[in-house]
Design a protein around this motif. Structure first.
Motif, short mmCIF file in Angstrom:
data_model
loop_
_atom_site.label_atom_id
_atom_site.label_comp_id
_atom_site.label_asym_id
_atom_site.label_seq_id
_atom_site.Cartn_x
_atom_site.Cartn_y
_atom_site.Cartn_z
N GLU A 41 33.95 39.81 32.33
CA GLU A 41 34.17 40.94 33.22
C GLU A 41 34.74 42.16 32.48
OE1 GLU A 41 33.18 41.08 36.32
OE2 GLU A 41 32.42 39.03 36.19
N LEU A 42 34.98 42.07 31.17
CA LEU A 42 35.50 43.22 30.42
C LEU A 42 34.53 44.40 30.52
CD1 LEU A 42 36.88 41.64 27.11
CD2 LEU A 42 38.21 42.69 28.94
N THR A 43 35.09 45.58 30.74
CA THR A 43 34.26 46.78 30.80
C THR A 43 34.08 47.37 29.41
OG1 THR A 43 36.15 48.28 31.10
CG2 THR A 43 35.19 47.29 33.09
N PRO A 99 35.26 36.52 39.93
CA PRO A 99 36.70 36.80 40.00
C PRO A 99 37.30 36.54 41.38
CG PRO A 99 35.47 38.85 40.06
CD PRO A 99 34.46 37.76 39.81
N ASN A 100 36.47 36.55 42.43
CA ASN A 100 36.96 36.33 43.79
C ASN A 100 36.32 35.09 44.39
OD1 ASN A 100 38.42 38.76 43.66
ND2 ASN A 100 36.66 39.93 44.40
N GLU A 101 37.03 34.50 45.35
CA GLU A 101 36.49 33.32 46.01
C GLU A 101 35.19 33.65 46.75
OE1 GLU A 101 38.63 30.76 48.56
OE2 GLU A 101 40.26 30.38 47.13
N GLY A 123 35.60 36.72 49.29
CA GLY A 123 36.95 37.14 49.62
C GLY A 123 37.73 37.72 48.46
N THR A 124 38.98 37.31 48.35
CA THR A 124 39.88 37.82 47.31
C THR A 124 40.04 36.76 46.23
OG1 THR A 124 41.86 36.92 48.39
CG2 THR A 124 41.12 39.10 49.10
N ALA A 125 41.00 36.97 45.36
CA ALA A 125 41.22 36.05 44.24
C ALA A 125 41.74 34.69 44.69
CB ALA A 125 42.19 36.66 43.23
N ASN A 126 42.29 34.61 45.91
CA ASN A 126 42.85 33.32 46.35
C ASN A 126 42.54 32.95 47.79
OD1 ASN A 126 44.48 35.09 47.69
ND2 ASN A 126 46.32 34.64 46.49
#
Length: 202
Positions: A41-43, A99-101, A123-126
């Motif tokens: 995911e590095l830009t 990176p997100n669920e 969703g989000t990360a968790n």
């Protein structure tokens, strides 16, 4: 991915770029991330911040994108699901290195052949909001007789949470009223997974 995996990836990337594994740029790249997911995911800008010149940063980004592309297996429609490993292979393209669920539904035909696989919630990360309606709608629409659920834990730890068990139970109860069997729910971590069916949790 474990530390051995990251070390191996470091060597592969340095060989691809014709750099030494302990070169400044390579060292800075891997000091910045703690997982394959973060590396992919590095830009372009973040790679430059690691000391790479623009042309080299573009080369690094292209190498990472190629790796992500090659990690995605071909379309799974028609695959026969005989065991959790088969479902895991279908789920990986949707969930690996995200990176997100995400919550995925695999729809099955009468011979456990894959009719479709689809992300029904992100969703989000968790956390990830999932309702029986989101899961059942595509299964009913495509006349599936069974389904398999899957989502990933971006933390890398696939152990089912109490919320995972509760959501699975609610979906199974709703599916039974439509004569649809929910055969399993796989939770993915870093290159591993847990089958809730095998754990006796459903």
């Amino acid at each position: 991915m474990n530390q051995y995996g990251m070390s191996s990836l470091k060597i592969l990337l340095s060989e691809t770029l014709r750099e030494k594994p302990d070169s400044y740029v390579i060292e800075q790249l891997f000091a910045r991330v703690s997982s394959v997911q973060e590396l992919l995911e590095l830009t372009h800008e973040e790679i430059i911040e690691c000391g790479a010149r623009p042309a080299k940063a573009k080369q690094i980004k292209s190498a990472l994108q190629l790796g992500k592309f090659l990690a995605t297996p071909p379309k799974s429609t028609g695959t026969i699901i005989r065991k959790p490993d088969d479902a895991y292979e279908v789920l990986k393209p949707h969930l690996l290195y995200q990176p997100n669920e995400r919550f995925v539904v695999i729809g099955l035909g009468t011979k456990n052949n894959v009719v479709f696989s689809e992300v029904v919630s992100s969703g989000t990360a968790n956390s990830c909001l999932v309702t029986p309606l989101l899961v059942l709608r595509p299964l009913i629409k495509r006349n599936c007789v069974a389904g398999i659920l899957g989502h990933q834990h971006p933390s890398g730890l696939p152990d089912p949470s109490p919320e995972d068990c509760s959501v699975t139970k609610n979906i199974m109860n709703a599916a039974s009223t439509c004569s649809i069997d929910i055969l399993d729910h796989l939770i993915l971590g870093d290159n591993c997974y847990v089958s809730m069916k095998e754990r006796g949790l459903m």
